[in-house]
Design a protein around this motif. Structure first.
Motif, PDB file in Angstrom:
ATOM      1  N   LEU A  25     -17.820  82.704 -71.527  1.00  0.00           N
ATOM      2  CA  LEU A  25     -18.504  83.273 -70.363  1.00  0.00           C
ATOM      3  C   LEU A  25     -19.318  84.521 -70.694  1.00  0.00           C
ATOM      4  O   LEU A  25     -19.769  85.214 -69.797  1.00  0.00           O
ATOM      5  N   ASN A  26     -19.500  84.788 -71.985  1.00  0.00           N
ATOM      6  CA  ASN A  26     -20.379  85.905 -72.327  1.00  0.00           C
ATOM      7  C   ASN A  26     -21.843  85.476 -72.275  1.00  0.00           C
ATOM      8  O   ASN A  26     -22.731  86.208 -72.662  1.00  0.00           O
ATOM      9  N   THR A  27     -22.077  84.272 -71.745  1.00  0.00           N
ATOM     10  CA  THR A  27     -23.447  83.826 -71.491  1.00  0.00           C
ATOM     11  C   THR A  27     -23.473  83.065 -70.176  1.00  0.00           C
ATOM     12  O   THR A  27     -22.438  82.567 -69.722  1.00  0.00           O
ATOM     13  N   SER A  28     -24.646  82.961 -69.559  1.00  0.00           N
ATOM     14  CA  SER A  28     -24.759  82.108 -68.377  1.00  0.00           C
ATOM     15  C   SER A  28     -25.823  81.028 -68.611  1.00  0.00           C
ATOM     16  O   SER A  28     -26.293  80.402 -67.675  1.00  0.00           O
ATOM     17  N   ASP A  29     -26.180  80.807 -69.886  1.00  0.00           N
ATOM     18  CA  ASP A  29     -27.170  79.798 -70.240  1.00  0.00           C
ATOM     19  C   ASP A  29     -26.573  78.392 -70.056  1.00  0.00           C
ATOM     20  O   ASP A  29     -25.609  78.030 -70.739  1.00  0.00           O
ATOM     21  N   PRO A  30     -27.127  77.598 -69.121  1.00  0.00           N
ATOM     22  CA  PRO A  30     -26.548  76.273 -68.832  1.00  0.00           C
ATOM     23  C   PRO A  30     -26.377  75.399 -70.086  1.00  0.00           C
ATOM     24  O   PRO A  30     -25.363  74.702 -70.208  1.00  0.00           O
ATOM     25  N   LYS A  31     -27.322  75.444 -71.013  1.00  0.00           N
ATOM     26  CA  LYS A  31     -27.227  74.607 -72.223  1.00  0.00           C
ATOM     27  C   LYS A  31     -26.024  74.990 -73.079  1.00  0.00           C
ATOM     28  O   LYS A  31     -25.338  74.134 -73.621  1.00  0.00           O
ATOM     29  N   GLU A  32     -25.791  76.293 -73.194  1.00  0.00           N
ATOM     30  CA  GLU A  32     -24.637  76.777 -73.956  1.00  0.00           C
ATOM     31  C   GLU A  32     -23.330  76.370 -73.270  1.00  0.00           C
ATOM     32  O   GLU A  32     -22.385  75.915 -73.912  1.00  0.00           O
ATOM     33  N   LEU A  33     -23.293  76.561 -71.951  1.00  0.00           N
ATOM     34  CA  LEU A  33     -22.090  76.241 -71.184  1.00  0.00           C
ATOM     35  C   LEU A  33     -21.787  74.746 -71.261  1.00  0.00           C
ATOM     36  O   LEU A  33     -20.637  74.333 -71.373  1.00  0.00           O
ATOM     37  N   ALA A  34     -22.846  73.922 -71.228  1.00  0.00           N
ATOM     38  CA  ALA A  34     -22.672  72.461 -71.247  1.00  0.00           C
ATOM     39  C   ALA A  34     -21.946  71.990 -72.503  1.00  0.00           C
ATOM     40  O   ALA A  34     -21.169  71.036 -72.462  1.00  0.00           O
ATOM     41  N   LYS A  35     -22.155  72.683 -73.614  1.00  0.00           N
ATOM     42  CA  LYS A  35     -21.522  72.295 -74.882  1.00  0.00           C
ATOM     43  C   LYS A  35     -19.998  72.356 -74.807  1.00  0.00           C
ATOM     44  O   LYS A  35     -19.314  71.754 -75.620  1.00  0.00           O
ATOM     45  N   HIS A  36     -19.475  73.150 -73.875  1.00  0.00           N
ATOM     46  CA  HIS A  36     -18.028  73.364 -73.801  1.00  0.00           C
ATOM     47  C   HIS A  36     -17.420  72.815 -72.514  1.00  0.00           C
ATOM     48  O   HIS A  36     -16.289  73.147 -72.163  1.00  0.00           O
ATOM     49  N   ILE A  72     -21.980  74.680 -63.088  1.00  0.00           N
ATOM     50  CA  ILE A  72     -23.199  74.707 -63.927  1.00  0.00           C
ATOM     51  C   ILE A  72     -22.949  73.918 -65.212  1.00  0.00           C
ATOM     52  O   ILE A  72     -23.770  73.098 -65.628  1.00  0.00           O
ATOM     53  N   ALA A  73     -21.791  74.145 -65.857  1.00  0.00           N
ATOM     54  CA  ALA A  73     -21.473  73.453 -67.107  1.00  0.00           C
ATOM     55  C   ALA A  73     -21.405  71.942 -66.890  1.00  0.00           C
ATOM     56  O   ALA A  73     -21.916  71.156 -67.694  1.00  0.00           O
ATOM     57  N   ILE A  74     -20.794  71.533 -65.787  1.00  0.00           N
ATOM     58  CA  ILE A  74     -20.651  70.102 -65.494  1.00  0.00           C
ATOM     59  C   ILE A  74     -22.023  69.473 -65.266  1.00  0.00           C
ATOM     60  O   ILE A  74     -22.346  68.426 -65.823  1.00  0.00           O
TER      61      ILE A  74
END
Lengths: 170, 422
Positions: A25-36, A72-74
């Motif tokens: 959660l040290n980022t809010s970039d959807p692409k980064e979040l999607a990876k996890h 967002i990640a989903i």
């Protein structure tokens, strides 16, 4: 809006820490979040799923934190919609506000098996199990709980911020 | 029509005479809060909407408390977004550096949230402020963005559940045990979408710190909010802090509740919630032998003076067990200062504890005390989900500060009576 995809099943009380662990959660970039996405519930999930697939979960999906990073990640991972027996309230609210389609349907969750092909009509709330891995039934039809009129208005306007703009409040 | 305290606060802020459960309302917010995880998204959406100014520079509150002191470059960038926005919007309530504290300890302490308020916060533990007799609920970043623009938020009026606590408290039992016991009873979705109202003679006797711990964990039962009707204890607390006029509300005698439950405190022991849900509670006497690698005393649930004092009482003259890390996190700079001045730091340091600056840090597995694979922690925090404090194969047990301190001394989950006679 209609979606068709393969179902991935999850158990009850999947919390937001499992959907997107706080260590990311040290980022809010959807692409980064999607990876996890779903990493602490199933570390292989993002490698197995395909764009358009559907998450099918038991009760209280998205409990815990208010992090909008969860829906967002989903969404950014390519999941088209989440069907659950019930949703935790902040997750429910966040999903409507940011545009992740979600449906509550107890019976559909019980009937759908992992790998089933499922079609969802968001407007009518109709959930069709097209091809079940286990039963021989050709297709089963379920009806999700009706979405309250105000929330339908949010969706049709394009989310909360668009609704705020439309009301001339910015 | 009779109304609950929650319905009255919502009606008042929506400019309505009365509201009913299920009704959708648009209400004015007194405070809109964000932190370094949730506010960056809200600020981005605020700007994308074309808005220029927040609705009120005194009512938008930003507290970068989760990954601070900045954990790494990415989190430093997130905090920078808040800092620049606070400067640009001239926010009067922005806390940084040596002024930052854990948000839900900081806002009541500073009198930023007062009795009778309607508060939204992009943090699920915003429900903490119910202890002051305010309606407070967690929302997401988009809701925060909309409120920063309009000063309003939409709500579905929740049904209310009443929880009546009677009887004497057992030794070492505080507000944390009452709420853990209750969650063990109704489950992590036992109050889903609802408002929880805590009342009864035992609640009347409860200190403000304990009330804050209780309301803090309403979300762990799935609730929208938790509330305690204001009384003398509330008035004493709020009077010396409030930066705005406050208003007392109370439920009508014949107000409607969807569920009423009663508990006898005499039957409630210190509670321990086992992994991986807060509902997996056991009495301390039923825990058995559970060795622990790390103990954390702090967080928005239990990082206040009452918590630090009871921990010090147990740790005085004792040593933390070998191969156990004890981390004590005073929740705000003021609590830090008080704990230092009252000699608690000396007790902690002599016992071999680490004293952390105020931060959410390890509670959410952010930093400042992360668990390795297979490690086990007992914490005074609020969640014991899978991977909550670090590795997905680590474990978190939840308890009150007295149990936490005793556990640090014994190196396994321990009853405070094993270490000290009160």
């Amino acid at each position: 809006m209609r979606f068709k995809g393969k179902a991935w099943k999850f158990s009850a009380d999947i919390d937001t820490d499992q959907i997107i662990p706080a260590r990311y959660l040290n980022t809010s970039d959807p692409k980064e979040l999607a990876k996890h996405c779903m990493e602490d519930a199933d570390p292989e999930f993002v490698n197995k799923m395909k764009s358009g697939d559907i998450i099918v979960a038991d009760k209280n999906f998205g409990c815990g934190s208010s992090r909008e990073h969860a829906p967002i990640a989903i969404k950014a991972a390519g999941i088209s919609c989440v069907i659950a027996k019930s949703f935790a309230r902040i997750f429910y609210r966040n999903s409507f506000n940011m545009g992740l389609p979600i449906l509550e349907c107890h019976e559909a969750v019980d009937a759908i098996k992992e790998g089933d092909e499922v079609e969802v009509d968001l407007n009518s709330g109709e959930i069709v199990v097209l091809k079940s891995q286990i039963s021989n039934l050709k297709s089963q039809i379920f009806h999700a709980q009706a979405i309250p009129p105000f929330m339908q208005e949010l969706i049709s306007t394009g989310g909360l911020m668009e609704w705020v703009k439309k009301k001339g409040k910015t | 029509m009779p109304m609950t305290i929650t319905e009255k606060i919502l009606a008042r802020h929506a400019g309505l005479k009365e509201v009913k459960p299920g009704q959708i309302i648009n209400a004015k917010v007194d405070i809109a809060l964000g932190n370094d995880i949730t506010a960056p998204i809200a600020i981005k959406e605020f700007k994308a909407s074309g808005a220029q100014k927040v609705f009120n520079k005194n009512k938008v509150v930003l507290v970068p408390d989760h990954f601070t002191p900045n954990k790494d470059i990415k989190s430093a960038e997130q905090c920078k977004i808040l800092r620049e926005f606070a400067r640009e919007q001239k926010l009067s309530h922005y806390f940084d550096g040596g002024d930052v504290g854990v948000e839900h300890a900081l806002l009541p302490e500073k009198g930023i949230v007062v009795t009778g308020d309607l508060v939204i916060g992009a943090d699920s533990h915003t429900c903490t402020y119910g202890a002051l007799g305010a309606f407070a609920t967690g929302v997401g970043s988009t809701d925060l963005a909309a409120a920063m623009v309009t000063g309003e938020a939409w709500f579905k009026v929740p049904e209310s559940m009443k929880f009546i606590f009677r009887g004497k408290f057992n030794k070492w039992v505080d507000g944390k045990d009452l709420i853990l016991y209750l969650i063990g009873d109704i489950g992590v979705d036992g109050a889903l979408y609802r408002a929880m109202e805590f009342c009864g003679p035992a609640i009347d006797r409860l200190s403000m710190d304990s009330r804050l711990s209780m309301c803090n964990m309403a979300i762990e039962a799935g609730a929208k909010s938790g509330i305690i009707a204001p009384d003398k204890t509330t008035k004493t607390y709020v009077d010396k802090r409030a930066e705005r006029p406050y208003k007392f509300y109370a439920s009508d005698k014949d107000a409607v509740y969807c569920d009423v439950r009663e508990y006898d405190c005499a039957t409630i022991e210190p509670q321990v919630a086992f992994p991986h849900l807060p509902e997996n509670t056991k009495n301390i006497t039923e825990v058995g032998n559970v060795p622990i690698d790390q103990v954390v005393i702090g967080s928005c649930t239990n990082g206040r003076m009452e918590d630090l004092r009871v921990a010090a009482k147990i740790l005085k003259g004792k040593k933390v067990a070998s191969f156990v890390r004890l981390i004590v996190i005073p929740a705000t700079p003021l609590i830090y200062k008080q704990a230092m001045e009252q000699g608690l730091f000396e007790i902690y340091l002599k016992a071999g504890a680490i004293i952390s600056p105020p931060t959410c840090g390890p509670c959410l597995g952010g930093h400042m005390g992360i668990l390795a694979e297979g490690e086990r922690a007992l914490a005074t925090t609020n969640r014991n989900f899978v991977g909550r404090m670090g590795h997905p194969k680590s474990e978190v047990y939840l308890a009150n500060p007295a149990v936490a301190a005793a556990t640090a001394v014994k190196g396994r989950i321990a009853h405070p009576d094993e270490v000290i006679k009160k």
